[in-house]
Design a protein around this motif. Structure first.
Motif, PDB file in Angstrom:
ATOM      1  N   SER A 187      -1.291  -8.295  -1.837  1.00 22.97           N
ATOM      2  CA  SER A 187      -2.488  -9.383  -2.400  1.00 22.97           C
ATOM      3  C   SER A 187      -3.679  -8.981  -1.287  1.00 22.97           C
ATOM      4  N   PRO A 188      -4.381  -9.912  -1.562  1.00 24.20           N
ATOM      5  CA  PRO A 188      -5.493  -9.892  -0.213  1.00 24.20           C
ATOM      6  C   PRO A 188      -5.505  -9.915   0.757  1.00 24.20           C
ATOM      7  N   ASN A 189      -5.849  -9.216   2.092  1.00 27.67           N
ATOM      8  CA  ASN A 189      -5.782  -9.265   3.589  1.00 27.67           C
ATOM      9  C   ASN A 189      -4.585  -8.802   3.876  1.00 27.67           C
ATOM     10  N   HIS A 190      -3.616  -8.190   3.235  1.00 26.84           N
ATOM     11  CA  HIS A 190      -2.103  -7.664   3.239  1.00 26.84           C
ATOM     12  C   HIS A 190      -3.119  -5.723   3.104  1.00 26.84           C
ATOM     13  N   LYS A 191      -1.486  -5.210   3.971  1.00 26.96           N
ATOM     14  CA  LYS A 191      -1.395  -4.067   4.437  1.00 26.96           C
ATOM     15  C   LYS A 191      -0.161  -3.637   3.783  1.00 26.96           C
ATOM     16  N   VAL A 192       0.319  -2.020   3.430  1.00 20.93           N
ATOM     17  CA  VAL A 192       0.990  -1.664   3.098  1.00 20.93           C
ATOM     18  C   VAL A 192       1.163  -0.214   3.961  1.00 20.93           C
ATOM     19  N   THR A 193       3.077  -0.177   4.156  1.00 18.85           N
ATOM     20  CA  THR A 193       2.467   1.025   5.389  1.00 18.85           C
ATOM     21  C   THR A 193       4.757   1.447   5.485  1.00 18.85           C
TER      22      THR A 193
END
Length: 312
Positions: free
Chosen positions: A211-217
């Protein structure tokens, strides 16, 4: 066929009547297909040239320490057109095969381009991007080795897929950043607007919806989601390297990819220092190293071929 009609077709703004006319024109003579591919290559080259010229006249910004900034300079982008792979256009034009294009961005530069569906892509230095001149019927798939910011044109019937060597990102219409340099063997994606699905290619069952304002690493072989705490790091698309309380060693690792050089750190005491600042990529790596020398005592030398910098 009029070039204006073909260019509207490439830009995704052609009317149904124009699309039908192009289909009939292609069926008239096999040579027309080669003409279409030739005009598509010219269209892409013009779009890239226009973006490069526009970027060259943007207002300068200042370094931290109020350092003056020189005028941005750009070298030619490498465009390799018509790779030997082919794909179908869409359901109406399944008889038309269209070649793919590959763009490689030189160190210290970036490239903006528009795809045939209206999607906008900004490519970071050292990135290689492969995309079709025209998209297939049920999906819009591109390939990325490097970093890119996407503004995907919405189309619920045709998902947009970014394939990297580590993970795939699937969207319908959104704004997001993907960092997937193959030689780093790392992956991250940050979402600014919309929704994206990220799949771990090594473990297809490992899927996250962002969802917006999130990142995945990708960490330890698994996808991990976190909040975006610093949006400045995505200002590379403005030609900036931004860092905040970043360890000196990590900073050098980050800028290696922008300039296509190897930094060999022989002075390990430098790991105790951290920096915050903003730097214009076009000013060059040596300018950055000289600025950092004002706060940290070190020297640097280049190898004879210039591809390696030793930090002492």
């Amino acid at each position: 066929m009029e070039k204006g009609t073909l260019y509207r077709f490439f830009a995704g703004s052609a009317s149904d009547a124009e699309k039908e006319a192009i289909k009939m024109w292609l069926e008239e003579d096999a040579a027309h297909r080669q003409e279409l591919l030739k005009e598509r290559a010219f269209y892409d080259a013009v779009m890239l040239a226009d973006e490069k010229q526009a970027l060259a006249v943007r207002r300068p910004v200042h370094h931290f320490r109020s350092l003056a900034v020189q005028t941005m300079k750009w070298a030619a982008v490498i465009l390799v057109a018509f790779v030997s792979s082919y794909m179908f256009l869409d359901q109406k034009y399944s008889s038309l095969e269209v070649a793919t294009n590959t763009i490689t961005v030189p160190p210290g530069q970036r490239v903006n381009l528009s795809l045939s569906d209206g999607t906008k892509v900004c490519l970071n230095a050292g990135s290689t991007f492969t995309y079709p001149a025209l998209f297939a019927e049920d999906t819009r798939k591109v390939e990325l080795d490097g970093e890119a910011f996407f503004e995907v044109s919405a189309n619920k019937k045709r998902p947009f897929i970014v394939h990297t060597g580590i993970c795939d990102v699937e969207v319908l219409g959104t704004k997001f950043n993907v960092d997937a340099y193959g030689n780093d063997d790392t992956f991250s994606a940050a979402l600014m607007e919309g929704l994206i699905k990220v799949k771990n290619n090594a473990d297809p069952a490992n899927v996250v919806h962002l969802s917006p304002n999130h990142k995945v690493t990708l960490s330890g072989g698994k996808l991990a989601v976190s909040d975006i705490r610093d949006y400045d790091i995505y200002r590379w698309k403005e030609g900036l390297i931004c860092f905040k309380d970043l360890n000196f060693i990590d900073l050098l690792r980050r800028i290696e990819k922008y300039y296509g050089v190897e930094l060999v750190i022989e002075n390990h005491s430098l790991s105790k220092h951290a920096f915050s600042g903003t730097f214009r990529i076009s000013d060059g790596i040596e300018n950055l190293l000289r600025v950092l020398q004002k706060d940290v005592n070190y020297q640097y030398t280049r190898s004879e071929d210039g591809n390696v910098i030793y930090i002492k």
